[in-house]
Design an enzyme around this catalytic site. Structure first.
Site, PDB file in Angstrom:
ATOM      1  N   ASN A   1       2.576   5.008   0.187  1.00  0.00           N
ATOM      2  CA  ASN A   1       1.197   4.956   1.586  1.00  0.00           C
ATOM      3  C   ASN A   1       0.662   3.678   1.561  1.00  0.00           C
ATOM      4  O   ASN A   1       0.018   3.043   0.568  1.00  0.00           O
ATOM      5  CB  ASN A   1      -0.072   5.658   1.080  1.00  0.00           C
ATOM      6  CG  ASN A   1      -1.006   5.571   1.566  1.00  0.00           C
ATOM      7  OD1 ASN A   1      -1.541   4.985   2.884  1.00  0.00           O
ATOM      8  ND2 ASN A   1      -2.639   6.361   0.917  1.00  0.00           N
TER       9      ASN A   1
ATOM     10  N   LYS B   1      -1.389   2.512   3.310  1.00  0.00           N
ATOM     11  CA  LYS B   1      -3.360   2.323   3.294  1.00  0.00           C
ATOM     12  C   LYS B   1      -3.491   1.334   4.883  1.00  0.00           C
ATOM     13  O   LYS B   1      -2.704   1.056   4.759  1.00  0.00           O
ATOM     14  CB  LYS B   1      -4.163   1.953   2.032  1.00  0.00           C
ATOM     15  CG  LYS B   1      -3.787   3.007   0.801  1.00  0.00           C
ATOM     16  CD  LYS B   1      -5.269   2.559   0.147  1.00  0.00           C
ATOM     17  CE  LYS B   1      -4.136   3.529  -1.069  1.00  0.00           C
ATOM     18  NZ  LYS B   1      -5.115   4.397  -1.551  1.00  0.00           N
TER      19      LYS B   1
ATOM     20  N   HIS C   1      -5.951  13.278   3.921  1.00  0.00           N
ATOM     21  CA  HIS C   1      -5.577  12.244   3.259  1.00  0.00           C
ATOM     22  C   HIS C   1      -7.025  12.053   2.551  1.00  0.00           C
ATOM     23  O   HIS C   1      -8.000  11.973   3.479  1.00  0.00           O
ATOM     24  CB  HIS C   1      -5.178  10.625   3.074  1.00  0.00           C
ATOM     25  CG  HIS C   1      -5.545   9.212   1.893  1.00  0.00           C
ATOM     26  ND1 HIS C   1      -6.732   9.307   1.232  1.00  0.00           N
ATOM     27  CD2 HIS C   1      -4.385   9.108   1.569  1.00  0.00           C
ATOM     28  CE1 HIS C   1      -5.635   8.003   0.272  1.00  0.00           C
ATOM     29  NE2 HIS C   1      -4.634   8.544   0.098  1.00  0.00           N
TER      30      HIS C   1
ATOM     31  N   GLU D   1      -9.096   9.854   1.887  1.00  0.00           N
ATOM     32  CA  GLU D   1      -9.822   9.112   2.312  1.00  0.00           C
ATOM     33  C   GLU D   1     -10.173   9.419   3.918  1.00  0.00           C
ATOM     34  O   GLU D   1     -11.547   8.688   4.573  1.00  0.00           O
ATOM     35  CB  GLU D   1      -9.482   6.940   2.266  1.00  0.00           C
ATOM     36  CG  GLU D   1      -9.466   6.963   1.435  1.00  0.00           C
ATOM     37  CD  GLU D   1      -8.078   5.802   0.577  1.00  0.00           C
ATOM     38  OE1 GLU D   1      -7.704   5.113   1.211  1.00  0.00           O
ATOM     39  OE2 GLU D   1      -8.111   5.508  -1.027  1.00  0.00           O
TER      40      GLU D   1
ATOM     41  N   GLU E   1      -3.346  14.830  -5.048  1.00  0.00           N
ATOM     42  CA  GLU E   1      -4.735  13.855  -5.145  1.00  0.00           C
ATOM     43  C   GLU E   1      -5.605  13.577  -5.560  1.00  0.00           C
ATOM     44  O   GLU E   1      -6.479  13.640  -4.744  1.00  0.00           O
ATOM     45  CB  GLU E   1      -4.373  13.231  -3.708  1.00  0.00           C
ATOM     46  CG  GLU E   1      -2.717  12.519  -3.168  1.00  0.00           C
ATOM     47  CD  GLU E   1      -3.243  11.515  -2.419  1.00  0.00           C
ATOM     48  OE1 GLU E   1      -2.238  10.284  -2.697  1.00  0.00           O
ATOM     49  OE2 GLU E   1      -4.062  11.186  -1.156  1.00  0.00           O
TER      50      GLU E   1
ATOM     51  N   GLY F   1      -6.623   4.933  -7.110  1.00  0.00           N
ATOM     52  CA  GLY F   1      -7.010   3.081  -6.862  1.00  0.00           C
ATOM     53  C   GLY F   1      -7.950   3.055  -8.268  1.00  0.00           C
ATOM     54  O   GLY F   1      -8.722   2.011  -8.112  1.00  0.00           O
TER      55      GLY F   1
ATOM     56  N   SER G   1      -2.923   6.621  -9.038  1.00  0.00           N
ATOM     57  CA  SER G   1      -2.492   5.568  -9.652  1.00  0.00           C
ATOM     58  C   SER G   1      -0.843   5.766 -10.231  1.00  0.00           C
ATOM     59  O   SER G   1      -1.129   5.536 -12.029  1.00  0.00           O
ATOM     60  CB  SER G   1      -2.990   5.317 -10.381  1.00  0.00           C
ATOM     61  OG  SER G   1      -5.012   4.745 -10.602  1.00  0.00           O
TER      62      SER G   1
HETATM   63  C1  PEP Z   1      -2.750   6.841  -2.114  1.00  0.00           C
HETATM   64  O1  PEP Z   1      -3.968   5.943  -1.588  1.00  0.00           O
HETATM   65  O2  PEP Z   1      -2.341   8.030  -1.946  1.00  0.00           O
HETATM   66  C2  PEP Z   1      -2.785   6.627  -3.710  1.00  0.00           C
HETATM   67  C3  PEP Z   1      -2.495   7.432  -4.609  1.00  0.00           C
HETATM   68  O3  PEP Z   1      -3.305   5.636  -4.163  1.00  0.00           O
HETATM   69  P1  PEP Z   1      -3.026   4.556  -5.513  1.00  0.00           P
HETATM   70  O4  PEP Z   1      -1.580   5.038  -6.428  1.00  0.00           O
HETATM   71  O5  PEP Z   1      -3.601   3.561  -4.982  1.00  0.00           O
HETATM   72  O6  PEP Z   1      -3.585   5.237  -6.902  1.00  0.00           O
END
Ligand code: PEP
Length: 247
Positions: free
Chosen positions: A13, A15, A98, A100, A169, A175, A211
């Site tokens: 992803n 982003k 997601h 976000e 998630e 992040g 992460s």
């Molecule tokens: C994400 O944005 O879906 C995500 C898992 O980000 P990160 O791997 O940076 O935590």
């Protein structure tokens, strides 16, 4: 490309990151690898870069897609992008719900179910995301939150849900640089799998995101109910992303 049922799936992803020059390096780097037999992978890119992604990845085994879509098919919805438009750019996948988008853009469970349905109506696989916030985690509300988020999707029924991919998630891990523990994630995935089983859709993929990087990905992949990973920041670093796909 087709995502094999038995294969692990690793999705990047991006982003709201990228530019034409850096994307070309990243996409060409992904393209020039020996494909692993047991792992499918793909990238979820910002809308403006779908055309570039299509032209570079076309004809490869790599899938690609967007990070959002409209619930509407066309019309007076300024700034929105429909499922049909995504299809024109060869998208196999689209992220839906997601955290976000749930948190920053106030997307509701109902919006997310409609988006997943809109994607499937043109043959794009929605990658539907679920996860609890840090406050909910601390208040030991995780299972209630996940149950609530997942239930609203399961209302669409077995035939529809069987064509989706889920991604758990935890918001507090995204992040942060610190992933949830594989055992914790396995428990949540097992719980989600049980919910899926009740409608006869337990065979779908459930990814973990939060992460994930090359140094910790293997610890998730050994878990029986973790079918792959949704990778944010590490997907922007070609060597990291490729190492995850090769595990
Ligand atoms: C994400 O944005 O879906 C995500 C898992 O980000 P990160 O791997 O940076 O935590």
């Amino acid at each position: 490309m087709t995502i094999k049922k038995s294969n692990r799936l690793v999705l990047g992803n991006w982003k709201m990151n990228g530019n034409i020059l850096d994307n070309a390096i990243l996409l060409n780097g992904l393209k020039n690898v020996d494909y692993s037999l047991h792992c499918d992978f793909g990238v979820l890119v910002p809308f403006p870069y779908l055309s570039q992604t299509l032209s570079i990845l076309h004809g490869t085994k790599i899938s690609w897609g967007a990070q959002n879509l409209s619930i509407h098919s066309s019309g007076a919805y300024t700034g929105e992008v429909s499922a049909t438009m995504l299809k024109e750019f060869g998208c196999d996948l689209v992220l839906v719900g997601h955290s976000e988008r749930r948190i920053l853009y106030k997307e509701t469970n109902s919006d997310i179910a409609k988006k997943a349905f809109a994607a499937l109506s043109v043959g794009i696989t929605p990658v539907v995301c679920f996860g609890e916030t840090l406050d909910e985690f601390k208040a030991k509300q995780t299972f209630n939150i996940i149950e609530n988020q997942v239930s609203s999707i399961l209302e669409l029924g077995c035939e529809i849900v069987s064509r989706m991919i889920f991604s758990y998630e935890p918001v507090w891990a995204i992040g942060s640089g610190s992933a949830a523990s594989p055992e914790y994630v396995q428990d949540i995935h097992f719980f989600i799998r049980g919910m899926l089983d009740q409608i006869g859709a337990s065979g779908i993929k459930i990814l973990y995101g939060g992460s994930v990087k090359s140094s910790n990905a293997a610890s998730f992949f050994v878990m029986p109910d973790i079918d792959g990973a949704l990778v944010g920041n590490a997907s922007l670093i070609i060597d990291d992303f490729l190492s995850i796909t090769k595990l």
